[in-house]
Design a protein around this motif. Sequence first.
Motif, mmCIF file in Angstrom:
data_model
loop_
_atom_site.group_PDB
_atom_site.id
_atom_site.type_symbol
_atom_site.label_atom_id
_atom_site.label_comp_id
_atom_site.label_asym_id
_atom_site.label_seq_id
_atom_site.Cartn_x
_atom_site.Cartn_y
_atom_site.Cartn_z
ATOM 1 N N GLY A 139 -2.439 -52.161 38.129
ATOM 2 C CA GLY A 139 -3.309 -53.292 37.847
ATOM 3 C C GLY A 139 -3.902 -53.806 39.134
ATOM 4 O O GLY A 139 -3.284 -53.699 40.197
ATOM 5 N N PRO A 140 -5.099 -54.372 39.058
ATOM 6 C CA PRO A 140 -5.757 -54.881 40.266
ATOM 7 C C PRO A 140 -5.083 -56.122 40.837
ATOM 8 O O PRO A 140 -5.319 -56.485 41.982
ATOM 9 C CB PRO A 140 -7.179 -55.193 39.785
ATOM 10 C CG PRO A 140 -7.026 -55.437 38.312
ATOM 11 C CD PRO A 140 -5.939 -54.516 37.864
ATOM 12 N N GLY A 141 -4.244 -56.779 40.045
ATOM 13 C CA GLY A 141 -3.591 -57.993 40.524
ATOM 14 C C GLY A 141 -2.201 -58.132 39.947
ATOM 15 O O GLY A 141 -1.785 -57.370 39.065
ATOM 16 N N THR A 142 -1.482 -59.121 40.453
ATOM 17 C CA THR A 142 -0.100 -59.333 40.023
ATOM 18 C C THR A 142 -0.005 -59.613 38.534
ATOM 19 O O THR A 142 0.883 -59.089 37.849
ATOM 20 C CB THR A 142 0.509 -60.507 40.812
ATOM 21 O OG1 THR A 142 0.445 -60.208 42.210
ATOM 22 C CG2 THR A 142 1.958 -60.733 40.419
ATOM 23 N N LEU A 143 -0.903 -60.437 38.007
ATOM 24 C CA LEU A 143 -0.849 -60.752 36.583
ATOM 25 C C LEU A 143 -1.064 -59.499 35.738
ATOM 26 O O LEU A 143 -0.376 -59.295 34.736
ATOM 27 C CB LEU A 143 -1.892 -61.815 36.223
ATOM 28 C CG LEU A 143 -1.962 -62.198 34.739
ATOM 29 C CD1 LEU A 143 -0.610 -62.693 34.232
ATOM 30 C CD2 LEU A 143 -3.039 -63.257 34.502
ATOM 31 N N ASP A 144 -2.002 -58.647 36.148
ATOM 32 C CA ASP A 144 -2.246 -57.407 35.397
ATOM 33 C C ASP A 144 -0.997 -56.532 35.375
ATOM 34 O O ASP A 144 -0.663 -55.933 34.347
ATOM 35 C CB ASP A 144 -3.407 -56.630 36.027
ATOM 36 C CG ASP A 144 -4.712 -57.386 35.942
ATOM 37 O OD1 ASP A 144 -5.306 -57.425 34.855
ATOM 38 O OD2 ASP A 144 -5.130 -57.952 36.964
ATOM 39 N N ARG A 145 -0.305 -56.465 36.493
ATOM 40 C CA ARG A 145 0.912 -55.654 36.554
ATOM 41 C C ARG A 145 1.999 -56.251 35.667
ATOM 42 O O ARG A 145 2.729 -55.525 34.985
ATOM 43 C CB ARG A 145 1.388 -55.550 38.002
ATOM 44 C CG ARG A 145 0.433 -54.748 38.885
ATOM 45 C CD ARG A 145 0.784 -54.854 40.348
ATOM 46 N NE ARG A 145 2.099 -54.291 40.630
ATOM 47 C CZ ARG A 145 2.707 -54.391 41.811
ATOM 48 N NH1 ARG A 145 2.111 -55.049 42.798
ATOM 49 N NH2 ARG A 145 3.887 -53.844 41.992
ATOM 50 N N ALA A 146 2.086 -57.582 35.658
ATOM 51 C CA ALA A 146 3.071 -58.238 34.793
ATOM 52 C C ALA A 146 2.745 -57.986 33.320
ATOM 53 O O ALA A 146 3.638 -57.729 32.503
ATOM 54 C CB ALA A 146 3.101 -59.737 35.077
ATOM 55 N N LEU A 147 1.469 -58.035 32.979
ATOM 56 C CA LEU A 147 1.051 -57.774 31.600
ATOM 57 C C LEU A 147 1.382 -56.340 31.193
ATOM 58 O O LEU A 147 1.867 -56.090 30.080
ATOM 59 C CB LEU A 147 -0.446 -58.036 31.448
ATOM 60 C CG LEU A 147 -0.898 -59.494 31.583
ATOM 61 C CD1 LEU A 147 -2.420 -59.560 31.660
ATOM 62 C CD2 LEU A 147 -0.390 -60.340 30.430
ATOM 63 N N LEU A 155 7.002 -63.599 34.009
ATOM 64 C CA LEU A 155 7.283 -62.678 32.904
ATOM 65 C C LEU A 155 7.082 -63.373 31.564
ATOM 66 O O LEU A 155 6.489 -62.807 30.637
ATOM 67 C CB LEU A 155 8.715 -62.153 33.017
ATOM 68 C CG LEU A 155 9.187 -61.259 31.857
ATOM 69 C CD1 LEU A 155 8.409 -59.946 31.842
ATOM 70 C CD2 LEU A 155 10.688 -60.994 31.959
ATOM 71 N N ASN A 156 7.560 -64.601 31.451
ATOM 72 C CA ASN A 156 7.428 -65.332 30.194
ATOM 73 C C ASN A 156 5.977 -65.672 29.886
ATOM 74 O O ASN A 156 5.560 -65.630 28.726
ATOM 75 C CB ASN A 156 8.281 -66.598 30.238
ATOM 76 C CG ASN A 156 9.701 -66.358 29.784
ATOM 77 O OD1 ASN A 156 10.021 -66.489 28.611
ATOM 78 N ND2 ASN A 156 10.561 -65.961 30.719
ATOM 79 N N LEU A 157 5.204 -66.020 30.910
ATOM 80 C CA LEU A 157 3.779 -66.284 30.697
ATOM 81 C C LEU A 157 3.058 -65.005 30.267
ATOM 82 O O LEU A 157 2.216 -65.024 29.356
ATOM 83 C CB LEU A 157 3.154 -66.838 31.979
ATOM 84 C CG LEU A 157 3.647 -68.218 32.421
ATOM 85 C CD1 LEU A 157 3.033 -68.590 33.767
ATOM 86 C CD2 LEU A 157 3.310 -69.275 31.378
ATOM 87 N N ALA A 158 3.406 -63.898 30.914
ATOM 88 C CA ALA A 158 2.804 -62.615 30.546
ATOM 89 C C ALA A 158 3.181 -62.241 29.116
ATOM 90 O O ALA A 158 2.351 -61.725 28.354
ATOM 91 C CB ALA A 158 3.258 -61.528 31.523
ATOM 92 N N PHE A 159 4.417 -62.519 28.745
ATOM 93 C CA PHE A 159 4.874 -62.238 27.384
ATOM 94 C C PHE A 159 4.016 -62.992 26.370
ATOM 95 O O PHE A 159 3.585 -62.432 25.347
ATOM 96 C CB PHE A 159 6.340 -62.654 27.228
ATOM 97 C CG PHE A 159 7.251 -61.520 26.860
ATOM 98 C CD1 PHE A 159 7.098 -60.856 25.654
ATOM 99 C CD2 PHE A 159 8.274 -61.127 27.711
ATOM 100 C CE1 PHE A 159 7.936 -59.814 25.303
ATOM 101 C CE2 PHE A 159 9.118 -60.085 27.374
ATOM 102 C CZ PHE A 159 8.955 -59.420 26.170
ATOM 103 N N GLN A 160 3.774 -64.268 26.631
ATOM 104 C CA GLN A 160 2.992 -65.075 25.695
ATOM 105 C C GLN A 160 1.568 -64.540 25.562
ATOM 106 O O GLN A 160 0.998 -64.510 24.461
ATOM 107 C CB GLN A 160 2.972 -66.539 26.151
ATOM 108 C CG GLN A 160 4.302 -67.261 26.030
ATOM 109 C CD GLN A 160 4.735 -67.474 24.590
ATOM 110 O OE1 GLN A 160 3.935 -67.398 23.654
ATOM 111 N NE2 GLN A 160 6.016 -67.743 24.391
ATOM 112 N N ILE A 161 0.990 -64.095 26.665
ATOM 113 C CA ILE A 161 -0.371 -63.558 26.618
ATOM 114 C C ILE A 161 -0.408 -62.255 25.829
ATOM 115 O O ILE A 161 -1.286 -62.039 24.981
ATOM 116 C CB ILE A 161 -0.917 -63.341 28.045
ATOM 117 C CG1 ILE A 161 -1.139 -64.691 28.737
ATOM 118 C CG2 ILE A 161 -2.223 -62.549 28.012
ATOM 119 C CD1 ILE A 161 -1.538 -64.582 30.197
#
Length: 257
Positions: free
Chosen positions: A12-20, A73-79
């Motif tokens: 992923g291009p960013g940390t959030l993408d990798r978490a998702l 992780l929990n925020l990514a889970f919700q998304i």
Amino acid sequence: MNRTNQSHHFPGPGTLDRALNLVRFLRCECPWDAQQTAESLIPHLLEETHEVVDAIRNGDDLELESELGDLLLNLAFQIVVAEESSEIDADSVYARLESKMIARHPDVFGAGEHQEWEALKNRERTKDTGVLAGLTKGLDPLTRSYRIQERVSSVGFDWDDARGALNKASEELEEAGNALDSEDFIEEVGDLLFACVNLARLGGTHPTTALERANSKFVGRFEKLEKLARKRDIDLSAASLTALNKLWDEIKSEERQ
């Protein structure tokens, strides 16, 4: 396939993408993760939020790093759960966030002068929507009181300064004292707490911050009291309140030195 000891990299291009992508992988490969819903994850989200707060207050960077990861992780889970069942995805979440921040920072983005946060939020509401509409129900009572007071302050319903709030708190304290042995006590002590929240707000602090500091101070002093009592062979459960207060005052005196 046995994945034990395998190293995984989630692109992923960013940390959030990798978490998702990590969560998407877990949803496919782990039965427990696959069964989770937005609602079933709420307790974990709340718990991880509190653990982040604890790490911040403890001043432990390693603990904070770990707990922020758990919260991410929990925020990514919700998304991910939301994108599976609706038109919400990470891009729409960020787009909503960006739009909101631009609207609420007119001075930063060249759209006007600085304005109070609550006044800007109040302007976003429709004409038929009350100032107190949409308050989060899951807030703890102290924070909910704080938010209520912030909102009504945005339309001018507020004391001029902390002195007015202090006088109101004194008035409510007297009323609570008068109702001490009556059925009205719960209402009056609630009014007192509400007034104290207002005092904290107008005094420039958040009530939960002030109360947590008081909690920590009390716990620290009581632990010192227990240690001192053991050193002097004093049984706390058998000691008189006078004796305990004497130890307490001794500890407070040592702190001032």
